[in-house]
Enzyme design. Sequence first.
Site, PDB file in Angstrom:
ATOM      1  CG  HIS A 151      -2.115  -0.851   1.130  1.00  0.00           C
ATOM      2  ND1 HIS A 151      -3.305  -0.424   0.577  1.00  0.00           N
ATOM      3  CD2 HIS A 151      -2.331  -2.119   1.535  1.00  0.00           C
ATOM      4  CE1 HIS A 151      -4.203  -1.392   0.641  1.00  0.00           C
ATOM      5  NE2 HIS A 151      -3.636  -2.441   1.221  1.00  0.00           N
ATOM      6  CG  ASP A 158      -7.001  -3.092   1.512  1.00  0.00           C
ATOM      7  OD1 ASP A 158      -6.375  -3.786   0.679  1.00  0.00           O
ATOM      8  OD2 ASP A 158      -6.575  -2.848   2.654  1.00  0.00           O
ATOM      9  CD  GLU A 240      -4.896  -8.944   3.107  1.00  0.00           C
ATOM     10  OE1 GLU A 240      -4.891  -7.958   2.341  1.00  0.00           O
ATOM     11  OE2 GLU A 240      -4.280  -8.969   4.190  1.00  0.00           O
ATOM     12  CG  HIS A 243      -4.266  -6.666  -0.867  1.00  0.00           C
ATOM     13  ND1 HIS A 243      -3.633  -6.058   0.189  1.00  0.00           N
ATOM     14  CD2 HIS A 243      -3.354  -6.693  -1.870  1.00  0.00           C
ATOM     15  CE1 HIS A 243      -2.401  -5.733  -0.153  1.00  0.00           C
ATOM     16  NE2 HIS A 243      -2.211  -6.101  -1.421  1.00  0.00           N
TER      17      HIS A 243
END
Length: 274
Positions: A151, A158, A240, A243
């Site tokens: 990130h 996200d 995830e 993500h």
Amino acid sequence: MTAYGPALRKLAVAAVALFAVAAAPSPAQARPEPRAPDGFVALRDVDPTIIQEIRYFTPHNFVGERVTGYRAPMCLLTEPAARALRKAQRTLLRRGYSLKVYDCYRPQRAVDHFVRWAEDLRDERMKEEFYPRVDKSRLFEDGYIAEKSGHSRGSTVDLTIVRLPAPPTRPYVPGEPLTPCYAPQEERFPDNSVDMGTGYDCFDTLSHTDDPRITGVQRAHRDLLRGALVKFGFVNLPEEWWHFTYKPEPFPDTYFDFPVSRRSLPHFQVEGLR
């Protein structure tokens, strides 16, 4: 030498010392706040229709408080990633859905906050929602917390999808009873996202995008999100479902630390992004 010599010398020394103190840079001057380089934009300037619920600006996250570095509830991204999100949003809008982002660019100081929190094994105030089946001492070993995050390079986001018209999400009240993030949707904290099988930031293997226990409409929703984003250059992190990273990344090797704030952005022409 006159009788005034020693006194004058003392005055001269004091004046020089005073000048040196006055000329010394203040802490703020010595360490100017870092800013984003050219190529970063505010997502709202690129596509104001994408819903934003920046969780780390609020206490409703696994830490339980606003995270260091989030000075505004806004999504900052590299311009190619933001433009790709706009394209994905257009495909979803035609089907009656909207993207909703939870987190975008994340400063290194925020990642450092996560690391400090993970090392404090006494602080488990949000355990019952975000990691009820994981011992906090294993968060590093199991890969839920790391000292670096993609990130911070500015092209990772996200996000989820919301069916339109989007109902509001009520504010989280610190101290309220918590429900496991993998509980049935009607029991979890109310989020206007479609049912993805878990809530956002759920530290559990059920969050793995292709976990075989996720079936039916939950599987359809995950596939809808992934399909809409992969088409425009995003790659999903298998652990995830929320993500995604835009490829190729403009800054693949740089972990930035400017705060999340409009003041961090370089000057640019908003009209050119619409």
